[in-house]
Each structure stands twice: as structure tokens, then as C-alpha cells.
Design a protein around this motif. Structure first.
Motif, PDB file in Angstrom:
ATOM      1  N   LYS A  75       0.861  -1.188   0.000  1.00 17.40           N
ATOM      2  CA  LYS A  75       0.000   0.000   0.000  1.00 17.40           C
ATOM      3  C   LYS A  75       0.891   1.230   0.000  1.00 17.40           C
ATOM      4  O   LYS A  75       2.064   1.168   0.376  1.00 17.40           O
ATOM      5  N   GLU A  76       0.328   2.346  -0.425  1.00 22.43           N
ATOM      6  CA  GLU A  76       1.088   3.588  -0.419  1.00 22.43           C
ATOM      7  C   GLU A  76       1.264   4.131   0.993  1.00 22.43           C
ATOM      8  O   GLU A  76       2.193   4.886   1.261  1.00 22.43           O
ATOM      9  N   GLY A  77       0.325   3.769   1.886  1.00 26.03           N
ATOM     10  CA  GLY A  77       0.420   4.273   3.244  1.00 26.03           C
ATOM     11  C   GLY A  77      -0.566   3.581   4.158  1.00 26.03           C
ATOM     12  O   GLY A  77      -1.164   2.564   3.809  1.00 26.03           O
ATOM     13  N   TRP A  78      -0.721   4.132   5.351  1.00 27.29           N
ATOM     14  CA  TRP A  78      -1.629   3.584   6.344  1.00 27.29           C
ATOM     15  C   TRP A  78      -2.955   4.344   6.304  1.00 27.29           C
ATOM     16  O   TRP A  78      -3.063   5.384   5.656  1.00 27.29           O
ATOM     17  N   GLN A  79      -3.960   3.854   7.007  1.00 26.90           N
ATOM     18  CA  GLN A  79      -5.254   4.552   7.036  1.00 26.90           C
ATOM     19  C   GLN A  79      -5.078   5.988   7.520  1.00 26.90           C
ATOM     20  O   GLN A  79      -5.703   6.909   7.007  1.00 26.90           O
ATOM     21  N   ARG A  80      -4.220   6.151   8.526  1.00 33.53           N
ATOM     22  CA  ARG A  80      -3.836   7.496   8.987  1.00 33.53           C
ATOM     23  C   ARG A  80      -2.317   7.569   8.874  1.00 33.53           C
ATOM     24  O   ARG A  80      -1.613   6.998   9.684  1.00 33.53           O
ATOM     25  N   SER A  81      -1.860   8.246   7.815  1.00 29.45           N
ATOM     26  CA  SER A  81      -0.424   8.310   7.561  1.00 29.45           C
ATOM     27  C   SER A  81       0.142   9.668   7.973  1.00 29.45           C
ATOM     28  O   SER A  81      -0.498  10.709   7.784  1.00 29.45           O
ATOM     29  N   LEU A  82       1.345   9.626   8.521  1.00 27.50           N
ATOM     30  CA  LEU A  82       2.088  10.840   8.811  1.00 27.50           C
ATOM     31  C   LEU A  82       3.098  11.025   7.689  1.00 27.50           C
ATOM     32  O   LEU A  82       4.016  10.225   7.527  1.00 27.50           O
ATOM     33  N   VAL A  83       2.887  12.035   6.854  1.00 27.69           N
ATOM     34  CA  VAL A  83       3.784  12.336   5.744  1.00 27.69           C
ATOM     35  C   VAL A  83       4.724  13.450   6.197  1.00 27.69           C
ATOM     36  O   VAL A  83       4.274  14.518   6.623  1.00 27.69           O
ATOM     37  N   ILE A  84       6.018  13.179   6.114  1.00 30.42           N
ATOM     38  CA  ILE A  84       7.029  14.121   6.610  1.00 30.42           C
ATOM     39  C   ILE A  84       7.904  14.555   5.441  1.00 30.42           C
ATOM     40  O   ILE A  84       8.545  13.730   4.787  1.00 30.42           O
ATOM     41  N   ALA A  85       7.908  15.852   5.165  1.00 30.51           N
ATOM     42  CA  ALA A  85       8.721  16.407   4.076  1.00 30.51           C
ATOM     43  C   ALA A  85       9.819  17.287   4.671  1.00 30.51           C
ATOM     44  O   ALA A  85       9.567  18.088   5.572  1.00 30.51           O
ATOM     45  N   LEU A  86      11.017  17.131   4.145  1.00 32.00           N
ATOM     46  CA  LEU A  86      12.168  17.888   4.637  1.00 32.00           C
ATOM     47  C   LEU A  86      12.487  19.019   3.669  1.00 32.00           C
ATOM     48  O   LEU A  86      12.612  18.796   2.458  1.00 32.00           O
ATOM     49  N   PHE A  87      12.605  20.231   4.208  1.00 33.26           N
ATOM     50  CA  PHE A  87      12.922  21.407   3.390  1.00 33.26           C
ATOM     51  C   PHE A  87      14.166  22.099   3.956  1.00 33.26           C
ATOM     52  O   PHE A  87      14.445  22.002   5.165  1.00 33.26           O
ATOM     53  N   PRO A  88      14.896  22.815   3.080  1.00 39.98           N
ATOM     54  CA  PRO A  88      16.135  23.454   3.557  1.00 39.98           C
ATOM     55  C   PRO A  88      15.909  24.619   4.519  1.00 39.98           C
ATOM     56  O   PRO A  88      16.813  24.992   5.265  1.00 39.98           O
ATOM     57  N   GLY A  89      14.693  25.190   4.517  1.00 38.80           N
ATOM     58  CA  GLY A  89      14.422  26.314   5.414  1.00 38.80           C
ATOM     59  C   GLY A  89      12.961  26.376   5.808  1.00 38.80           C
ATOM     60  O   GLY A  89      12.091  25.743   5.195  1.00 38.80           O
ATOM     61  N   GLU A  90      12.675  27.186   6.829  1.00 32.37           N
ATOM     62  CA  GLU A  90      11.297  27.305   7.323  1.00 32.37           C
ATOM     63  C   GLU A  90      10.398  27.954   6.290  1.00 32.37           C
ATOM     64  O   GLU A  90       9.230  27.581   6.128  1.00 32.37           O
ATOM     65  N   THR A  91      10.914  28.935   5.550  1.00 30.51           N
ATOM     66  CA  THR A  91      10.094  29.645   4.548  1.00 30.51           C
ATOM     67  C   THR A  91       9.571  28.677   3.500  1.00 30.51           C
ATOM     68  O   THR A  91       8.391  28.697   3.144  1.00 30.51           O
ATOM     69  N   GLN A  92      10.458  27.798   2.993  1.00 25.08           N
ATOM     70  CA  GLN A  92      10.051  26.829   1.970  1.00 25.08           C
ATOM     71  C   GLN A  92       8.996  25.872   2.506  1.00 25.08           C
ATOM     72  O   GLN A  92       8.047  25.505   1.805  1.00 25.08           O
ATOM     73  N   ALA A  93       9.146  25.458   3.772  1.00 24.17           N
ATOM     74  CA  ALA A  93       8.191  24.528   4.373  1.00 24.17           C
ATOM     75  C   ALA A  93       6.820  25.186   4.504  1.00 24.17           C
ATOM     76  O   ALA A  93       5.785  24.576   4.201  1.00 24.17           O
ATOM     77  N   ARG A  94       6.796  26.459   4.946  1.00 19.46           N
ATOM     78  CA  ARG A  94       5.514  27.156   5.114  1.00 19.46           C
ATOM     79  C   ARG A  94       4.864  27.440   3.764  1.00 19.46           C
ATOM     80  O   ARG A  94       3.644  27.333   3.611  1.00 19.46           O
ATOM     81  N   GLU A  95       5.655  27.788   2.769  1.00 24.04           N
ATOM     82  CA  GLU A  95       5.106  28.034   1.432  1.00 24.04           C
ATOM     83  C   GLU A  95       4.487  26.757   0.860  1.00 24.04           C
ATOM     84  O   GLU A  95       3.426  26.797   0.236  1.00 24.04           O
ATOM     85  N   ALA A  96       5.153  25.617   1.098  1.00 19.93           N
ATOM     86  CA  ALA A  96       4.615  24.340   0.615  1.00 19.93           C
ATOM     87  C   ALA A  96       3.278  24.041   1.270  1.00 19.93           C
ATOM     88  O   ALA A  96       2.321  23.615   0.607  1.00 19.93           O
ATOM     89  N   ALA A  97       3.175  24.271   2.585  1.00 18.05           N
ATOM     90  CA  ALA A  97       1.919  24.029   3.303  1.00 18.05           C
ATOM     91  C   ALA A  97       0.806  24.929   2.757  1.00 18.05           C
ATOM     92  O   ALA A  97      -0.337  24.492   2.571  1.00 18.05           O
ATOM     93  N   GLN A  98       1.139  26.195   2.470  1.00 17.28           N
ATOM     94  CA  GLN A  98       0.142  27.140   1.953  1.00 17.28           C
ATOM     95  C   GLN A  98      -0.320  26.758   0.546  1.00 17.28           C
ATOM     96  O   GLN A  98      -1.498  26.894   0.205  1.00 17.28           O
TER      97      GLN A  98
END
Length: 293
Positions: free
Chosen positions: A53-76
Motif C-alpha cells: 500500500k502507499e500508506g496507512w489509514q492514517r499516515s504521517l507524511v514528513i517532508a524535509l525542506f532546507p528552510g522554514e520559509t520553503q516549508a511554510r510556502e509548501a503548506a500554503q
């Protein structure tokens, strides 16, 4: 670096992961959000095969970014997308600074094949009882001595030293079996693989261990060999039956690994026209099969 952590239903894991990679995440991993709770789900797959399977019924997907700005932009950017329905942001957090080299090295200890034969990473001293040592560091190519299939093959080599023999390692990966054969007195060793990166890895590892062998693509294998080793997986081993057995000299040994215990009969039937395969070793649900031709 910063982690973007998302709670994602099973059916959304693939599109969310693909989107994160498109947004230049350095890495994307998936974990069971209910791990270590009564709701934890076990997912088991086989090496070299797609995940069940690609994941679990409730999956925690964790993405690593080089900085906080990139992580927040991705979430937005993810939030208004249709495929993000049912997902939610868990948080964005800094990744603690670590000595990643030292941390990685600490996870790899010397591996005992027999009391006198060991696989030893370059940053470790060989154990006191080691008489034969293969120096091998973790890398891209399969085969560092930690997997049962590799250990069983090396154990067989130690128990049946190919002294003065011509040996073929078909699907050499890191070259560990070829190096093991050379360490145990083989007169000549050919190591072949369809992956050019594996060929380069084998050449580098052979040089690091001070052994002579010829590494190349499969068409480099020619003639007959006293011992033919193939640690691949059951399906390609079945397809390769006529080719591998044709390379074994009369009275020579065929040694096959990468086979699950439940696949023994399939392999026996696939090779029945050419030889009589038998189970010679078993470890953690994997088997080693051998034959004399």
C-alpha cells in the motif's frame, strides 16, 4: 532544515507525496500515524517489490525542506488543492543539528559470517578472532552483509572454499560475494550486473580490499565456472535458469539466494530440467538453494 508534518488519509498519500516532491522537498517519508498505539497497522513487503500500500489509514507524511520559509510556502500551496481534502497540517519544526556521518556510521557494526570471517566497515577495527575480513561500507549497491541472503551466500563460500576455482558472481551488487570468493582462494572471479553503478561499486570495493576480479555487464560472463553465485530474487532467478546453469562446469556448484522459504518449490520446478536444487540454508524466512551439475 525544517520538517513539514502532515496527517494524510491512505488514499491521499500518493498525490500529496508527489506534490511535495514537485515543491522541491529534499525528502518525503511516510509513517503510520498510529504507530506504537493499539491502532497500529503492520504493512509487510518483499525486497525489490512494490509496497503493498502507499500508506496507512492514517499516515504521517514528513517532508524535509532546507528552510522554514520553503516549508511554510509548501503548506500554503497544498491547503487549497482538491487532493488535500481530508488532510491537515500537524506542524513545522526545525530538525536538530546532528553529526549525520557519525550517526550513520554508528548504525553499522562488523557482521559475523563465521567466527573467523567478518564484514567490517572501514571505520571499525576487525574483531580479534577475524582471520578473513571484507572491508565494506554502506553504499548504493545491494549487499553489505547485513541481509540474511548475503550472509548465507558468504557462509556457503566459507564452508566450501573455492580454492583455485573459476567463480562467477551474477548480479554482483556491491561485489561482496565476488570479494568473498577471492578471499577464499578463487583463482579468477568474474562479477557481472545489469546496473553500471553496481559494476563501479564492485570495482571500487575490490580495489579497497586488495583483491583481483573482473567486473562488468552480463555479457562479460563467458564459458563455464566451477562455482556460479546468484543472489538476486526468485522471479529473475527462474527466468535465468537456462543461462545460469549453462555457465556451470560439470561437477560445479550453483548457489542461488534471494528466495523466500515459500518459494522453494517454484525454484525447484524452474530448474528441474537442468539440475536438482536443494535447500542448503535458511535464515529469517529466506533460503539458500544449491545444486551440483
Amino acid at each position: 532544515m525544517f520538517e513539514l508534518r502532515l496527517l494524510v488519509p491512505e488514499e491521499r498519500v500518493e498525490p500529496v507525496s508527489d506534490a511535495l516532491e514537485a515543491l522541491d522537498a529534499l525528502s518525503v517519508s511516510v509513517e503510520d500515524a498510529d504507530a506504537q498505539t493499539p491502532a497500529e497497522q503492520a504493512l509487510f513487503g518483499e525486497p525489490g517489490m512494490p509496497p503493498p500500500k502507499e500508506g496507512w489509514q492514517r499516515s504521517l507524511v514528513i517532508a524535509l525542506f532546507p528552510g522554514e520559509t520553503q516549508a511554510r510556502e509548501a503548506a500554503q500551496l497544498l491547503a487549497p488543492q482538491d487532493f488535500f481534502a481530508g488532510c491537515r497540517l500537524v506542524g513545522i519544526q526545525a530538525v536538530p543539528e546532528q553529526d549525520w556521518v557519525r550517526l550513520t556510521q554508528s548504525q553499522f557494526e562488523p557482521v559475523e559470517i563465521t567466527p573467523t570471517f567478518w564484514i567490517v566497515p572501514s571505520w571499525h577495527e576487525p574483531p580479534a578472532g577475524a582471520r578473513k575480513v571484507i572491508r565494506l561500507d554502506p553504499g548504493l549497491a545491494f549487499g553489505t552483509g547485513t541481509h540474511p541472503t548475503t550472509r548465507m551466500c558468504l557462509r556457503w563460500i566459507a564452508q566450501h572454499p573455492p580454492q583455485g576455482q573459476r567463480v562467477l558472481d551474477y548480479g554482483c551488487g556491491s561485489g561482496i560475494l565476488a570479494i568473498g570468493a577471492a578471499r577464499h582462494g578463487a583463482a579468477s572471479v568474474d562479477a557481472v550486473d545489469i546496473d553500471e553503478a553496481a559494476v563501479r561499486s564492485t570495482q571500487a570495493n575490490a580495489q579497497a580490499n586488495g583483491v583481483q576480479l573482473a567486473a562488468g555487464l552480463p555479457d562479460q560472463a563467458h564459458g563455464r565456472y566451477d562455482t556460479v553465485l546468484a543472489n538476486i530474487l526468485a522471479t529473475p532467478l527462474k527466468v535465468l535458469a537456462p543461462l545460469l546453469t549453462a555457465h556451470v562446469a560439470p561437477g560445479g556448484a550453483l548457489v542461488l539466494a534471494g528466495i523466500l522459504s515459500r518459494q522453494a518449490q517454484e525454484l525447484k520446478e524452474a530448474y528441474a530440467t537442468y539440475c536438482r536444487l536443494e535447500v542448503s540454508d535458511e535464515e529469517d524466512g529466506w533460503i539458500l538453494m544449491t545444486a551440483r551439475l
